[in-house]
Design a protein around this motif. Structure first.
Motif, PDB file in Angstrom:
ATOM      1  N   LEU A 106      10.933   1.198   5.403  1.00 33.30           N
ATOM      2  CA  LEU A 106      11.492   2.552   5.396  1.00 33.30           C
ATOM      3  C   LEU A 106      10.815   3.435   6.431  1.00 33.30           C
ATOM      4  O   LEU A 106      11.457   4.203   7.154  1.00 33.30           O
ATOM      5  CB  LEU A 106      11.362   3.171   4.006  1.00 33.30           C
ATOM      6  N   THR A 107       9.500   3.339   6.489  1.00 35.73           N
ATOM      7  CA  THR A 107       8.703   4.075   7.478  1.00 35.73           C
ATOM      8  C   THR A 107       7.542   3.175   7.890  1.00 35.73           C
ATOM      9  O   THR A 107       7.385   2.061   7.373  1.00 35.73           O
ATOM     10  CB  THR A 107       8.137   5.384   6.895  1.00 35.73           C
ATOM     11  N   LEU A 108       6.713   3.663   8.778  1.00 40.12           N
ATOM     12  CA  LEU A 108       5.510   2.938   9.173  1.00 40.12           C
ATOM     13  C   LEU A 108       4.279   3.421   8.419  1.00 40.12           C
ATOM     14  O   LEU A 108       3.144   3.066   8.761  1.00 40.12           O
ATOM     15  CB  LEU A 108       5.287   3.087  10.681  1.00 40.12           C
ATOM     16  N   ASP A 109       4.492   4.184   7.367  1.00 47.81           N
ATOM     17  CA  ASP A 109       3.376   4.803   6.649  1.00 47.81           C
ATOM     18  C   ASP A 109       2.414   3.781   6.062  1.00 47.81           C
ATOM     19  O   ASP A 109       1.191   3.963   6.116  1.00 47.81           O
ATOM     20  CB  ASP A 109       3.900   5.724   5.542  1.00 47.81           C
ATOM     21  N   THR A 110       2.963   2.714   5.445  1.00 49.09           N
ATOM     22  CA  THR A 110       2.068   1.741   4.815  1.00 49.09           C
ATOM     23  C   THR A 110       1.223   1.027   5.862  1.00 49.09           C
ATOM     24  O   THR A 110       0.050   0.714   5.616  1.00 49.09           O
ATOM     25  CB  THR A 110       2.863   0.722   3.993  1.00 49.09           C
TER      26      THR A 110
ATOM     27  N   LYS B 250       3.996   5.729  -9.455  1.00 52.08           N
ATOM     28  CA  LYS B 250       2.894   5.331  -8.593  1.00 52.08           C
ATOM     29  C   LYS B 250       2.393   3.921  -8.884  1.00 52.08           C
ATOM     30  O   LYS B 250       1.538   3.406  -8.159  1.00 52.08           O
ATOM     31  CB  LYS B 250       1.741   6.335  -8.724  1.00 52.08           C
ATOM     32  N   LEU B 251       2.915   3.311  -9.942  1.00 52.15           N
ATOM     33  CA  LEU B 251       2.479   1.966 -10.313  1.00 52.15           C
ATOM     34  C   LEU B 251       3.676   1.025 -10.277  1.00 52.15           C
ATOM     35  O   LEU B 251       4.585   1.113 -11.096  1.00 52.15           O
ATOM     36  CB  LEU B 251       1.858   1.993 -11.718  1.00 52.15           C
ATOM     37  N   TYR B 252       3.672   0.146  -9.288  1.00 47.01           N
ATOM     38  CA  TYR B 252       4.692  -0.901  -9.181  1.00 47.01           C
ATOM     39  C   TYR B 252       4.195  -1.929  -8.175  1.00 47.01           C
ATOM     40  O   TYR B 252       3.084  -1.797  -7.644  1.00 47.01           O
ATOM     41  CB  TYR B 252       6.052  -0.320  -8.782  1.00 47.01           C
ATOM     42  N   HIS B 253       4.983  -2.969  -7.917  1.00 51.07           N
ATOM     43  CA  HIS B 253       4.435  -4.074  -7.134  1.00 51.07           C
ATOM     44  C   HIS B 253       4.275  -3.748  -5.646  1.00 51.07           C
ATOM     45  O   HIS B 253       3.703  -4.563  -4.907  1.00 51.07           O
ATOM     46  CB  HIS B 253       5.247  -5.355  -7.333  1.00 51.07           C
ATOM     47  N   GLY B 254       4.725  -2.603  -5.208  1.00 52.75           N
ATOM     48  CA  GLY B 254       4.514  -2.197  -3.827  1.00 52.75           C
ATOM     49  C   GLY B 254       3.320  -1.294  -3.618  1.00 52.75           C
ATOM     50  O   GLY B 254       3.057  -0.879  -2.481  1.00 52.75           O
ATOM     51  N   SER B 255       2.558  -1.000  -4.685  1.00 58.03           N
ATOM     52  CA  SER B 255       1.461  -0.032  -4.561  1.00 58.03           C
ATOM     53  C   SER B 255       0.090  -0.500  -5.042  1.00 58.03           C
ATOM     54  O   SER B 255      -0.844   0.306  -5.062  1.00 58.03           O
ATOM     55  CB  SER B 255       1.818   1.243  -5.348  1.00 58.03           C
ATOM     56  N   PRO B 256      -0.101  -1.770  -5.435  1.00 65.85           N
ATOM     57  CA  PRO B 256      -1.377  -2.101  -6.096  1.00 65.85           C
ATOM     58  C   PRO B 256      -2.606  -1.846  -5.244  1.00 65.85           C
ATOM     59  O   PRO B 256      -3.637  -1.396  -5.758  1.00 65.85           O
ATOM     60  CB  PRO B 256      -1.229  -3.593  -6.426  1.00 65.85           C
ATOM     61  N   PHE B 257      -2.529  -2.113  -3.946  1.00 70.22           N
ATOM     62  CA  PHE B 257      -3.740  -1.998  -3.138  1.00 70.22           C
ATOM     63  C   PHE B 257      -4.041  -0.558  -2.752  1.00 70.22           C
ATOM     64  O   PHE B 257      -5.196  -0.212  -2.492  1.00 70.22           O
ATOM     65  CB  PHE B 257      -3.641  -2.924  -1.926  1.00 70.22           C
ATOM     66  N   ARG B 258      -3.039   0.307  -2.756  1.00 69.90           N
ATOM     67  CA  ARG B 258      -3.318   1.734  -2.591  1.00 69.90           C
ATOM     68  C   ARG B 258      -4.060   2.253  -3.808  1.00 69.90           C
ATOM     69  O   ARG B 258      -5.023   3.030  -3.689  1.00 69.90           O
ATOM     70  CB  ARG B 258      -2.026   2.513  -2.374  1.00 69.90           C
TER      71      ARG B 258
ATOM     72  N   THR C 117       0.834  -1.206   0.000  1.00 66.74           N
ATOM     73  CA  THR C 117       0.000   0.000   0.000  1.00 66.74           C
ATOM     74  C   THR C 117       0.869   1.257   0.000  1.00 66.74           C
ATOM     75  O   THR C 117       0.444   2.317   0.472  1.00 66.74           O
ATOM     76  CB  THR C 117      -0.935   0.023   1.228  1.00 66.74           C
ATOM     77  N   ALA C 118       2.083   1.137  -0.538  1.00 62.40           N
ATOM     78  CA  ALA C 118       2.933   2.327  -0.689  1.00 62.40           C
ATOM     79  C   ALA C 118       2.333   3.244  -1.752  1.00 62.40           C
ATOM     80  O   ALA C 118       1.514   2.812  -2.582  1.00 62.40           O
ATOM     81  CB  ALA C 118       4.341   1.925  -1.077  1.00 62.40           C
ATOM     82  N   ASP C 119       2.756   4.493  -1.730  1.00 65.57           N
ATOM     83  CA  ASP C 119       2.236   5.447  -2.711  1.00 65.57           C
ATOM     84  C   ASP C 119       3.046   5.427  -4.000  1.00 65.57           C
ATOM     85  O   ASP C 119       2.491   5.302  -5.094  1.00 65.57           O
ATOM     86  CB  ASP C 119       2.215   6.855  -2.122  1.00 65.57           C
ATOM     87  N   LYS C 120       4.368   5.532  -3.887  1.00 61.74           N
ATOM     88  CA  LYS C 120       5.187   5.533  -5.091  1.00 61.74           C
ATOM     89  C   LYS C 120       6.631   5.180  -4.755  1.00 61.74           C
ATOM     90  O   LYS C 120       7.056   5.230  -3.604  1.00 61.74           O
ATOM     91  CB  LYS C 120       5.132   6.888  -5.787  1.00 61.74           C
TER      92      LYS C 120
END
Length: 352
Positions: free
Chosen positions: A229-233, A198-206, A190-193
């Protein structure tokens, strides 16, 4: 478009075991309409009559056809890995999973499921992705799955990196509305980018949340772990109403009680299962692009999937198998078995 993988030996293989050819392959008398409940269905050939080394490389050596018309469920490959952020190679996942699926058989003695006595199933080949353009690949995937969904066929996808789930869910939500999600993974996705994209395998559910593709109160993420990296996701997922089950909460225990809670959460509305092979500990599944230590076990993976029995499953995927990092094929063998388990929990499958 879906690429046909058929060959003449597939016809001979089916004929040798008396199995009805798949609809849509140009066989005389084969109607593309859904078969009646008492009609013969496609069956994986028995190794008692056909050697496992014989035939084209389809999922479970099922017939291959170009259209989803007449099918209740189908296996589809999406050989894409240009959305990966670490180790590539998932483009080879569908092919290797199909190779290892030769060991799979028709019945599930552990659950009593008899999917091939209940459903018409075939292999639809691969989506013709564009390995030079991720946006175009997502368009091609979405359009292919729109056709599959329109045919009333439940897709079981062989990935491919996790980017592919986004366009698949675009197609699924067009037919079913916002879906519930059982997401099994080491990562939130659920990362943003990343690197400005903004489209890659770490962001599909966002991206799915932003487009209203998910029923966020019916989303569970299981097996999450690893450094970040952070707790944002983590904060993002929880703020959307997702239930987040960390890997630490799964250690040394059965997940049957958890899945009882998940079934209550999901209810009777449509759900989608997205299973990243890196949810499993790399001791069991080393062939993946972003491995994380201290993951789930294969028996817990079975408990999760079998725990979805009785739910309104409208689609499934198994992603992030990278064969170059497991030359022995155990990761792909595990993936093939999990896809079979997903088939066994689909609605209308006979259980004895």
């Amino acid at each position: 478009m879906l690429q046909r993988l058929t060959s003449g030996c597939a016809q001979g293989l089916r004929a040798s075991v008396g199995v009805r050819p798949a609809a849509g392959l140009g066989h005389p008398g084969c109607s593309p309409t859904r078969q009646a409940s008492d009609a013969p269905r496609n069956q994986p050939p028995s190794s008692d009559f056909v050697a496992r080394s014989v035939g084209i490389c389809s999922m479970m050596r099922l017939p291959v056809q170009a259209s989803a018309e007449g099918l209740d469920a189908a296996f589809i490959g999406v050989p894409l890995d240009i959305g990966t952020s670490n180790r590539p190679g998932a483009r080879y996942g569908p092919r290797r999973i199909r190779e290892e699926s030769v060991l799979l058989r028709r019945a599930n003695p552990s659950t009593g499921a008899l999917p091939f006595q209940s459903l018409v199933v075939a292999d639809l080949g691969d989506v013709n992705v564009n390995l030079f353009n991720l946006q175009d690949s997502c368009r091609r995937i979405r359009e292919a799955y729109q056709k599959i969904a329109a045919a009333g066929c439940i897709p079981l996808t062989l990935g491919g990196d996790h980017t592919i789930t986004y366009p698949i869910l675009q197609a699924m939500s067009e037919k079913h509305g916002p879906v519930g999600l059982v997401h099994v993974d080491a990562h939130m996705d659920t990362a943003d980018k990343a690197l400005g994209e903004k489209l890659y395998h770490g962001s599909p559910f966002r991206r799915c949340v932003e487009e209203g593709l998910l029923d966020c109160k019916r989303v569970v993420q299981i097996g999450i772990r690893g450094s970040s990296l952070t707790l944002d996701t983590y904060s993002y997922s929880r703020s959307q109403g997702f239930r987040v089950v960390l890997a630490e909460d799964c250690w040394l225990k059965s997940l049957v009680p958890l899945m009882g809670e998940v079934r209550q959460q999901m209810g009777g509305k449509p759900i989608y299962i997205s299973f990243d092979i890196d949810s499993l500990d790399p001791a069991y599944a080393p062939g993946t692009g972003t491995p994380e230590i201290a993951g789930l076990t294969p028996s817990q993976a079975l408990e999760i999937i079998r725990g979805c029995q009785g739910l309104n499953v409208v689609g499934c995927d198994l992603v992030e198998v990278s064969p170059p990092y497991d030359p022995f094929g155990n990761t792909a063998l595990l993936a093939a078995n999990l896809l079979f388990e997903m088939l066994c929990v689909l609605p209308k499958v006979t259980v004895v």
